[in-house]
Design a protein around this motif. Structure first.
Motif, PDB file in Angstrom:
ATOM      1  N   ASN A  43       0.805  -1.220   0.000  1.00 42.45           N
ATOM      2  CA  ASN A  43       0.000   0.000   0.000  1.00 42.45           C
ATOM      3  C   ASN A  43       0.836   1.268   0.000  1.00 42.45           C
ATOM      4  O   ASN A  43       0.422   2.294  -0.524  1.00 42.45           O
ATOM      5  CB  ASN A  43      -0.916   0.013   1.223  1.00 42.45           C
ATOM      6  N   TYR A  44       1.973   1.216   0.618  1.00 42.01           N
ATOM      7  CA  TYR A  44       2.865   2.380   0.590  1.00 42.01           C
ATOM      8  C   TYR A  44       4.282   1.837   0.525  1.00 42.01           C
ATOM      9  O   TYR A  44       4.697   1.040   1.373  1.00 42.01           O
ATOM     10  CB  TYR A  44       2.669   3.260   1.832  1.00 42.01           C
ATOM     11  N   GLY A  45       5.009   2.229  -0.499  1.00 47.33           N
ATOM     12  CA  GLY A  45       6.302   1.621  -0.795  1.00 47.33           C
ATOM     13  C   GLY A  45       7.365   1.912   0.242  1.00 47.33           C
ATOM     14  O   GLY A  45       7.306   2.901   0.969  1.00 47.33           O
ATOM     15  N   SER A  46       8.327   1.019   0.299  1.00 48.44           N
ATOM     16  CA  SER A  46       9.515   1.312   1.102  1.00 48.44           C
ATOM     17  C   SER A  46      10.725   0.994   0.240  1.00 48.44           C
ATOM     18  O   SER A  46      10.651   0.227  -0.698  1.00 48.44           O
ATOM     19  CB  SER A  46       9.525   0.496   2.387  1.00 48.44           C
ATOM     20  N   ARG A  47      11.851   1.603   0.563  1.00 48.51           N
ATOM     21  CA  ARG A  47      13.025   1.439  -0.291  1.00 48.51           C
ATOM     22  C   ARG A  47      13.750   0.141   0.010  1.00 48.51           C
ATOM     23  O   ARG A  47      13.458  -0.538   0.996  1.00 48.51           O
ATOM     24  CB  ARG A  47      13.947   2.632  -0.102  1.00 48.51           C
ATOM     25  N   SER A  48      14.719  -0.192  -0.824  1.00 50.71           N
ATOM     26  CA  SER A  48      15.513  -1.402  -0.642  1.00 50.71           C
ATOM     27  C   SER A  48      16.229  -1.358   0.693  1.00 50.71           C
ATOM     28  O   SER A  48      16.738  -0.311   1.108  1.00 50.71           O
ATOM     29  CB  SER A  48      16.553  -1.506  -1.760  1.00 50.71           C
ATOM     30  N   ARG A  49      16.283  -2.506   1.365  1.00 53.12           N
ATOM     31  CA  ARG A  49      17.009  -2.515   2.646  1.00 53.12           C
ATOM     32  C   ARG A  49      18.499  -2.265   2.442  1.00 53.12           C
ATOM     33  O   ARG A  49      19.218  -1.934   3.368  1.00 53.12           O
ATOM     34  CB  ARG A  49      16.767  -3.813   3.402  1.00 53.12           C
ATOM     35  N   TYR A  50      18.950  -2.411   1.194  1.00 54.01           N
ATOM     36  CA  TYR A  50      20.375  -2.167   0.936  1.00 54.01           C
ATOM     37  C   TYR A  50      20.684  -0.674   0.799  1.00 54.01           C
ATOM     38  O   TYR A  50      21.835  -0.294   0.680  1.00 54.01           O
ATOM     39  CB  TYR A  50      20.826  -2.926  -0.313  1.00 54.01           C
ATOM     40  N   THR A  51      19.662   0.146   0.751  1.00 52.75           N
ATOM     41  CA  THR A  51      19.912   1.596   0.697  1.00 52.75           C
ATOM     42  C   THR A  51      19.524   2.274   2.017  1.00 52.75           C
ATOM     43  O   THR A  51      19.446   3.491   2.098  1.00 52.75           O
ATOM     44  CB  THR A  51      19.126   2.269  -0.450  1.00 52.75           C
ATOM     45  N   ALA A  52      19.289   1.436   3.039  1.00 51.45           N
ATOM     46  CA  ALA A  52      18.805   1.984   4.311  1.00 51.45           C
ATOM     47  C   ALA A  52      19.802   2.952   4.952  1.00 51.45           C
ATOM     48  O   ALA A  52      19.433   3.768   5.796  1.00 51.45           O
ATOM     49  CB  ALA A  52      18.471   0.854   5.283  1.00 51.45           C
ATOM     50  N   ALA A  53      21.060   2.881   4.536  1.00 58.16           N
ATOM     51  CA  ALA A  53      22.065   3.765   5.137  1.00 58.16           C
ATOM     52  C   ALA A  53      21.922   5.206   4.646  1.00 58.16           C
ATOM     53  O   ALA A  53      22.514   6.118   5.224  1.00 58.16           O
ATOM     54  CB  ALA A  53      23.469   3.250   4.844  1.00 58.16           C
ATOM     55  N   VAL A  54      21.154   5.403   3.578  1.00 58.22           N
ATOM     56  CA  VAL A  54      20.944   6.773   3.086  1.00 58.22           C
ATOM     57  C   VAL A  54      19.897   7.426   3.987  1.00 58.22           C
ATOM     58  O   VAL A  54      18.700   7.153   3.887  1.00 58.22           O
ATOM     59  CB  VAL A  54      20.494   6.769   1.606  1.00 58.22           C
ATOM     60  N   GLN A  55      20.361   8.241   4.908  1.00 56.66           N
ATOM     61  CA  GLN A  55      19.518   8.765   5.983  1.00 56.66           C
ATOM     62  C   GLN A  55      19.729  10.254   6.151  1.00 56.66           C
ATOM     63  O   GLN A  55      20.824  10.755   5.906  1.00 56.66           O
ATOM     64  CB  GLN A  55      19.949   8.131   7.319  1.00 56.66           C
ATOM     65  N   ARG A  56      18.692  10.931   6.645  1.00 57.07           N
ATOM     66  CA  ARG A  56      18.929  12.277   7.152  1.00 57.07           C
ATOM     67  C   ARG A  56      19.762  12.143   8.426  1.00 57.07           C
ATOM     68  O   ARG A  56      19.768  11.086   9.056  1.00 57.07           O
ATOM     69  CB  ARG A  56      17.591  12.953   7.507  1.00 57.07           C
TER      70      ARG A  56
END
Lengths: 179, 423
Positions: free
Chosen positions: B60-73
């Motif tokens: 219902n609402y997308g989430s990004r790849s867990r491999y890009t989780a390090a891209v953070q504010r």
């Protein structure tokens, strides 16, 4: 934006007259209200005195308000507990970088009342009565040596207070983009 | 392509932007020199597990790849005396293109993010108008809307550079208070028209519905020009951290004036002199006078890759890339230097060059393994050129840190470490 779209259409597309007429009908959905409706909602208190509530208070009355609601973050005498909570002291002409506070920096006393009423105490904004806001505003101005302990602060007296750095600002509001 | 054909256009390895054509992300020529006829490459071509098992279905609402989780504010330490106050910064060095994903748009709050039920929210227009009005969220959704891509930059962005230090700074930690999105909403002029602005009204005071009831004043000319009441951010309802259900958007001007959680617009004779336009966001000069109401953000750019805390592994060809913007127009030119500003080469603009929006630039560079200082310098459509840090410091000193748009210098060491430096 509306006009930009509509007028070229008017000029060229006579055949689409009905469409043009429809798109010129404005959406108008605002509900008419009166300023009286906004008492308690409109918290803007301006340097010319508009927007200030009735009532008033003195620094002597404000000490208790301050000690109970403000001192925990701003220190017993306004000396602060962190960089952004110092509200007393400073000198714009000091040798090193000047400490800029309500007393040394702010151009208008109205801002002190306006800000405290809308935003302080930081943990419970808008929890003080208007009388308490007048009182604690008076107390902060008193701690900064700007008014006396028994000076009555109200809509009339507040606008006449001359802040020490009132002439210290260069208004650049006419610059809307850089040439 | 061989070394000989690469046209050097400025000192210390900058290569003509014309060589960008047909060049892959890994750089000019590298792919060709790596292919060895008849030898096993060593790459594993076994069909991977994810090609053998169906994955999860639509969501219902997308989430990004867990491999890009390090891209953070990055969020600063929460000060207990400043509940909800503070900022988060966009990870500029990990982003490409010019649009900031909504969840990575920088934030600056003065009393946290209010949890606003749109059914209980209203936008009031009052003061010097023929008829004061209140609008519900549902009302506003029915108005014709406009969309524009605009950058938003906090007045305090990059301020750390004026003070010095920050040797370990990154593009994010020094410059991450800038982001860019497509904003959609109602021109403020439409709503002001409906209320009927009286001739004596010279300013509008805008107030938010957060616990700080943050207020800012805007001259009437700007309010009637390109200011909008934004309801959508990159196509979806504005994020709570950006002002849901609605924010003011004041294109090109210091971020704080784009009041979030907008709940009141009051027409006034003069500026209301809110705390955040007197005590804050004003700049004290060496003579101790202070600039007040510095609205348009300066012409600015920075290299996002290579940038602070990155390391270059091998000498060779790198793709320099970065972002440029101006509060007074579009970006017409970006130059890059690899020798600390002695020689400059024109970078190429990648994608759109929109008014008051981030613009992406890029230029190939051959690192010879020796020291280099990378800089970028933007020019906008009005001819404003981004100044050096020395020029800014000479003009206004460093008592104040707001409104800094100086050139950023990234040093590359012999070992390939990239750090923030002052030249």
């Amino acid at each position: 934006m509306y006009k930009k779209i509509v007028f070229p259409l008017l000029a060229i597309c006579i055949a689409l007259n009905s469409l043009v007429v429809n798109s010129q009908e404005r959406v108008r959905l605002g509900t008419p209200i009166s300023e009286a409706d906004l008492e308690g909602f409109d918290l803007i208190a301006e340097p010319d005195g508009s927007g200030f509530p009735s009532g008033g208070g003195t620094a002597r009355q404000g000490k208790a308000v301050y000690d109970i609601n403000c001192a925990v973050c701003h220190g017993a005498n306004g000396e602060g507990t962190s960089g952004n909570t110092i509200i007393v002291g400073g000198d714009m002409q000091s040798e090193g970088p000047p400490l800029r506070t309500v007393g040394s920096y702010w151009p208008y006393a109205s801002t002190v009342f306006d800000f405290i009423r809308r935003a302080m105490p930081a943990t419970a904004p808008k929890s003080l009565t208007n009388a308490q806001v007048y009182q604690v505003t008076a107390y902060i101005l008193f701690m900064n040596g700007i008014i006396g302990e028994d000076t009555e602060l109200n809509a009339n007296t507040l606008v006449n207070i001359e802040m020490p750095n009132a002439d210290g600002f260069v208004d650049r509001s006419h610059i809307h983009s850089i040439e | 392509m061989t070394e000989k054909k690469l046209e050097k256009v400025a000192g210390n390895g900058l290569i003509s932007r014309r060589h960008l054509l047909g060049m892959g992300a890994t750089g000019v020529g590298l792919a060709a020199s790596n292919s060895v006829l008849g030898q096993n490459s060593g790459i594993n071509f076994e069909i991977p597990g994810w090609s053998r098992t169906p994955g999860p279905g639509p969501s219902n609402y997308g989430s990004r790849s867990r491999y890009t989780a390090a891209v953070q504010r990055s969020t600063a330490f929460q000060n207990p005396t400043y509940p909800g106050g503070g900022a988060s910064r966009s990870p500029l060095q990990h982003l490409q293109g010019t649009i900031t994903p909504n969840a990575l748009h920088f934030e600056r709050h003065h009393a946290g993010i209010p949890d606003i039920d749109p059914a209980g929210h209203k936008l009031v227009i009052n003061g010097l108008v023929r008829q004061a009005l209140a609008f519900s969220y549902e009302d506003l959704l029915k108005y014709p809307m406009v969309s524009s891509v605009y950058f938003l930059e906090c007045a305090g962005n990059s301020g750390a550079l004026l003070r010095g230090g920050n040797e370990d700074g990154t593009a994010q930690s020094i410059h991450g208070l800038v982001s860019c999105a497509e904003w959609t909403g109602i021109p403020l002029s439409t709503l002001l028209d409906e209320a009927g602005v009286l001739p004596e009204a010279r300013w509008v005071a805008a107030v938010g519905a957060d616990a700080a009831s943050m207020g800012r004043s805007i001259p009437i000319e700007k309010a009637l020009d390109d200011v909008m009441v934004a309801l959508f951010q990159n196509g979806e309802p504005v994020m709570p951290g950006q002002g849901y259900p609605m924010r003011l958007f004041v294109p090109g001007w210091e971020g704080n004036i784009s009041v979030k959680w907008l709940t009141q617009i009051k027409l006034t004779r003069a500026a209301a002199q809110f705390r955040d336009e007197t005590s804050k966001y004003s700049d004290t000069l060496p003579d101790r006078s202070s600039y007040q109401f510095t609205f348009p953000m300066g012409t600015k750019s920075l290299i996002t890759s290579p940038s602070g805390q990155m390391s270059l592994r091998n000498a060779g060809i790198y793709q320099i890339t970065g972002i440029a913007w101006s509060g007074s127009g579009s970006i017409s030119r970006v130059e890059v230097s690899a020798d600390g500003g002695q020689t400059w080469a024109d970078a190429s603009i990648q994608g759109l060059q929109l008014d008051k929006a981030l613009t992406r630039f890029t230029i190939p560079w051959e690192w010879n393994g020796g020291p280099a200082v990378l800089q970028s310098r933007a020019t906008d459509s009005r001819g404003n050129v981004q100044p050096t840090r020395d020029v800014i410091l000479a003009e206004r000193g460093n008592i104040s840190f707001y409104h800094n748009h100086c050139i950023q210098s990234w040093a590359v060491s012999n070992s390939g470490e990239v750090t923030n430096v002052y030249v």
